[in-house]
Design a protein around this motif. Structure first.
Motif, PDB file in Angstrom:
ATOM      1  N   ARG A 191      11.103  -0.468  -7.344  1.00 21.32           N
ATOM      2  CA  ARG A 191       9.651  -0.447  -7.512  1.00 21.32           C
ATOM      3  C   ARG A 191       9.284  -1.511  -8.528  1.00 21.32           C
ATOM      4  NH1 ARG A 191       7.945   4.159  -4.456  1.00 21.32           N
ATOM      5  NH2 ARG A 191       5.813   3.361  -4.562  1.00 21.32           N
ATOM      6  N   VAL A 192       8.193  -2.197  -8.279  1.00 20.35           N
ATOM      7  CA  VAL A 192       7.771  -3.299  -9.144  1.00 20.35           C
ATOM      8  C   VAL A 192       6.288  -3.130  -9.457  1.00 20.35           C
ATOM      9  CG1 VAL A 192       7.748  -5.801  -9.405  1.00 20.35           C
ATOM     10  CG2 VAL A 192       9.346  -4.748  -7.788  1.00 20.35           C
ATOM     11  N   ALA A 193       5.977  -3.109 -10.746  1.00 22.89           N
ATOM     12  CA  ALA A 193       4.565  -3.007 -11.127  1.00 22.89           C
ATOM     13  C   ALA A 193       3.873  -4.341 -10.838  1.00 22.89           C
ATOM     14  CB  ALA A 193       4.457  -2.676 -12.612  1.00 22.89           C
ATOM     15  N   TYR A 194       2.623  -4.290 -10.449  1.00 24.22           N
ATOM     16  CA  TYR A 194       1.854  -5.522 -10.262  1.00 24.22           C
ATOM     17  C   TYR A 194       0.426  -5.251 -10.716  1.00 24.22           C
ATOM     18  CZ  TYR A 194      -0.339  -3.505  -6.095  1.00 24.22           C
ATOM     19  OH  TYR A 194      -1.055  -2.712  -5.246  1.00 24.22           O
ATOM     20  N   ARG A 208       3.259   1.458  -7.697  1.00 23.64           N
ATOM     21  CA  ARG A 208       4.041   0.215  -7.784  1.00 23.64           C
ATOM     22  C   ARG A 208       4.531  -0.224  -6.402  1.00 23.64           C
ATOM     23  NH1 ARG A 208       8.605   1.670 -11.954  1.00 23.64           N
ATOM     24  NH2 ARG A 208       8.537   3.584 -10.712  1.00 23.64           N
ATOM     25  N   ALA A 209       4.669  -1.548  -6.232  1.00 19.03           N
ATOM     26  CA  ALA A 209       5.147  -2.090  -4.959  1.00 19.03           C
ATOM     27  C   ALA A 209       6.577  -1.615  -4.699  1.00 19.03           C
ATOM     28  CB  ALA A 209       5.118  -3.621  -5.007  1.00 19.03           C
ATOM     29  N   GLY A 210       6.844  -1.230  -3.458  1.00 19.99           N
ATOM     30  CA  GLY A 210       8.181  -0.759  -3.114  1.00 19.99           C
ATOM     31  C   GLY A 210       8.894  -1.724  -2.181  1.00 19.99           C
ATOM     32  N   GLN A 242       0.845  -1.202   0.000  1.00 17.46           N
ATOM     33  CA  GLN A 242       0.000   0.000   0.000  1.00 17.46           C
ATOM     34  C   GLN A 242       0.883   1.256   0.000  1.00 17.46           C
ATOM     35  OE1 GLN A 242      -2.142   1.922   3.299  1.00 17.46           O
ATOM     36  NE2 GLN A 242      -3.916   0.721   2.661  1.00 17.46           N
ATOM     37  N   PRO A 243       1.574   1.494  -1.138  1.00 15.99           N
ATOM     38  CA  PRO A 243       2.476   2.654  -1.200  1.00 15.99           C
ATOM     39  C   PRO A 243       1.693   3.962  -1.026  1.00 15.99           C
ATOM     40  CG  PRO A 243       2.788   1.207  -3.106  1.00 15.99           C
ATOM     41  CD  PRO A 243       1.543   0.748  -2.405  1.00 15.99           C
TER      42      PRO A 243
END
Ligand code: ZN
Length: 537
Positions: A508-511, A491-493, A484-485
C-alpha cells in the motif's frame, strides 16, 4: 384503393400473435388504413447505395414511425400455414434478441389476393418502429464503428445462439434518435430471414464487399477499422488460429487490384498492433523476475505515480496491468501515457477500458456513466489505440491474467466473489495454468484451493504481507486497486510478484488524495467520486 400493400376491411381481419405491445388490432387497423400511411414502393426491387434493396415481392408501408412489412410470395390461402411460419419467428424472437423489442408479427386477411382473386388470403405481416438502416449512414467514421459492431453482434449470435444473419448493411437498423458513439450500440436485425451460423468466409466477404462501396476511404481508414474490429471482437475470444483464418479469408476474397492497398491496410489493422497485446504467453524481450501487478488505476494519476515510485524503489523489472486504466478518475490521458512509457509492460483490458472505446453498456450506474463520457471526450486516437490493443486475457506458462473472472466468457464483466470462488478455482485446476491474476473488485485478496479440491482458503492481506505461490493448487490473486481502493484503506494498492521466489507481496502506498479530489472537482466530475477516494470505499 389500389392494393400494393394489403389492407384490412375491419379490425377483425387482423390476428395478432403473442403480446401485441403498444399496438392492438384497433391501432394496427388505424395505421394500415390511414390516409397518411405511405407505401414505400421506391424502396422495393431497387438497389441504390443509399437505400434498402428489398426483394421485388416485398411490400413496405410506413405510418407514423412504424414500418409494416409483408411479402406477396408469403400470402397463403389458409390461415393455419400462414400462422405456422409466424409462430416460428415469434419463438426465435423470444429466444434470441435479434429484432427490435417492439417488433411484432400478425396475420392480415384480405378478401382476394394474388393466388386467387375469388378467395380470401392470409398475409404474415411484421410491424417495427422505423429504424435507420446502416446503409443510410454516409459518414465513414460513424458507419465503420457501427459496421464493426454489427459484425460482432452477428458473430455472437452465430456462436452463442447458432443463428446466422445476412451481413448486408441494409439488414441492420439503429434507433433514429441514437446518439452516435455515446451509448453501446443498439442495433437490430431488420430482415426476417435467418440462416445457418456464419462461417469466417461469410464475414470476410461481407467486410471486403464494403471496400468498393466506400471508394473515398483510404488505406489508413481501413487500417483504423481493422484495429477497431479486432479490439471489438477480442472479447468474443476468437482463438489465434481463427484470427489467422479470418485474415487468410479476407486476403482470398476476389477483389479488383485497385482496391488492394485498402485490403492490405485492413489486414495490417487486424493484426496484433503492439507488443503490449501479447497473449501468446511469450514475455517480451527478456525474462522478468520481479513484476509489479497493478489493477483498477481508474485514471488516478497521483496514485499511479506513487505506485510507480514505490515499485521502482523495490527494483521491479516489469509490469502486469490488470485493466481499468480509465473510468471514474480525472486523468485518463495522463495515466495511459505514463503506462505507455513503462518498460516491459503487458496487460489486459478492463470493462471501463472497453466501454471507453466501444460505448457504454446498458444499465451502467450513473457515476460510471458520467466519468466514461468525460473519458471518451478526452482520449485522443493514440490513447484509445493503447486501450484497444489490450487483449482480454494473457496466458503465461502457469498463469493467466484477466480483469474480471477466468470463468467469464468475456473475462472482464463478471466479478470473482464468494459464490463463484469454487467454480473459478476448479476452472483453473482443470486447465494447465493454476494461478490467475485479476482485478475488478478493488479489494486485495488471495483465494486458494489445494490440487485435489477440498477447502477454500481466503487471505485478505494487509500491507506488506507476502503470500507463497509455491504450494500446489489453484490461486486467484487480486492485488487491490491503485486508483480507487474499496477495502477501507484509501492508500493505493498493488502487488509485487517475485517469479524467482514464487511469491506475491501486497503493498500500500500513500498518495495525495486531496490533490486527486481537487482534480476531480476541476474536471467537473461528481462529488461522490471524490468522497469515495478519501474513505477507500
Ligand atoms: Zn474497476
Amino acid at each position: 384503393m389500389d392494393t400494393w400493400f394489403p389492407r384490412p376491411d375491419s379490425p377483425d381481419d387482423l390476428h395478432t400473435l403473442g403480446p401485441s405491445g403498444e399496438l392492438g388490432p384497433g391501432e394496427l387497423f388505424d395505421h394500415l388504413t390511414s390516409p397518411a400511411a405511405i407505401e414505400w414502393r421506391d424502396k422495393v426491387g431497387v438497389s441504390s447505395p443509399a437505400d434498402g434493396s428489398a426483394k421485388s415481392s416485398t411490400r413496405l408501408l410506413s405510418s407514423r414511425r412504424w414500418v409494416f412489412k409483408t411479402d406477396t410470395s408469403q400470402a397463403s390461402l389458409d390461415m393455419v400455414s400462414a400462422r405456422a411460419g409466424l409462430l416460428e419467428l415469434v419463438a426465435l424472437a423470444n429466444r434470441v434478441e435479434l429484432w427490435h423489442p417492439d417488433k411484432r408479427w400478425f396475420l392480415l386477411r384480405t378478401r382476394s389476393g394474388p393466388l386467387d382473386p375469388a378467395r380470401e388470403h392470409w398475409w404474415p405481416v411484421s410491424v417495427c418502429p422505423q429504424l435507420r438502416s446502416l446503409r443510410e449512414l454516409r459518414d465513414w467514421a460513424t458507419f465503420s464503428e457501427r459496421w464493426a459492431q454489427v459484425i460482432g453482434f452477428a458473430l455472437e449470435r452465430s456462436v452463442a445462439d447458432r443463428v446466422g444473419l445476412d451481413l448486408g448493411p441494409a439488414n441492420f437498423g439503429l434507433s433514429l434518435d441514437q446518439q452516435a458513439g455515446v451509448t453501446d450500440v443498439e442495433c437490430w436485425y431488420l430482415d426476417d430471414e435467418t440462416y445457418a451460423p456464419l462461417e469466417l468466409e461469410d464475414v470476410a466477404q461481407a467486410i471486403i464487399a464494403r471496400v468498393p462501396e466506400w471508394p473515398d476511404v483510404d488505406a489508413s481508414g481501413w487500417c483504423t477499422f481493422g484495429s477497431y474490429l479486432r479490439g471489438l471482437l477480442e472479447p468474443l475470444q476468437l482463438q489465434p488460429r481463427r484470427w489467422l483464418e479470418l485474415r487468410e479469408r479476407i486476403a482470398d476474397v476476389p477483389l479488383a487490384p485497385r482496391w488492394h492497398p485498402q485490403r492490405g491496410a485492413l489486414l495490417q489493422g487486424l493484426g496484433r498492433p503492439r507488443a503490449i497485446a501479447n497473449s501468446s504467453g511469450v514475455w517480451p524481450r527478456r525474462s522478468p523476475q520481479r513484476t509489479a501487478v497493478v489493477a483498477d488505476i481508474h485514471a488516478n494519476l497521483d496514485a499511479l505515480e506513487a505506485v510507480i515510485d514505490d515499485a521502482e524503489r523495490e527494483r521491479i523489472d516489469s509490469w502486469l496491468l490488470l485493466g481499468d486504466v480509465v473510468g471514474y478518475g480525472p486523468d485518463p490521458s495522463a495515466c495511459i501515457r505514463l503506462l505507455d512509457e513503462l518498460p516491459e509492460l503487458i496487460g489486459v483490458r478492463g470493462n471501463h477500458d472497453h466501454m471507453a472505446c466501444f460505448g457504454l453498456e446498458r444499465g451502467i450506474n450513473e457515476l460510471a456513466r458520467a466519468s466514461l463520457l468525460h473519458t471518451r471526450a478526452r482520449l485522443d486516437a493514440r490513447e484509445r489505440d493503447f486501450l484497444l490493443a489490450l487483449p482480454v486475457e494473457l496466458r503465461g506458462p502457469d498463469w493467466l491474467a484477466v480483469h474480471g473472472a477466468p470463468i467469464d466468457p468475456r473475462r472482464f464483466r463478471a466479478y470473482v466473489y464468494e459464490l463463484n470462488h469454487r467454480a473459478n478455482l476448479e476452472h483453473l485446476l482443470a486447465g494447465s495454468r493454476p494461478h490467475c491474476f485479476h482485478g475488478h473488485t478493488h479489494v486485495p485478496r488471495v483465494v486458494r484451493m489445494g490440487r485435489s479440491g477440498g477447502g477454500i482458503e481466503i487471505i485478505d492481506p494487509a500491507a506488506g504481507v507476502v503470500v507463497d505461490m509455491g504450494r500446489p493448487g489453484a490461486m486467484l490473486i487480486n492485488p487491490g486497486s491503485v486508483g480507487q481502493p474499496r477495502d477501507g484503506d484509501p492508500r493505493a494498492g498493488y502487488a509485487i510478484w517475485d517469479r524467482v521466489e514464487r511469491s506475491v507481496q501486497f503493498r500500500r502506498v500513500a498518495y495525495d488524495v486531496a490533490h486527486t479530489r481537487a482534480r476531480l472537482r476541476d474536471e467537473g466530475l461528481p462529488e461522490t467520486l471524490a468522497a469515495r477516494l478519501a474513505l477507500g470505499r
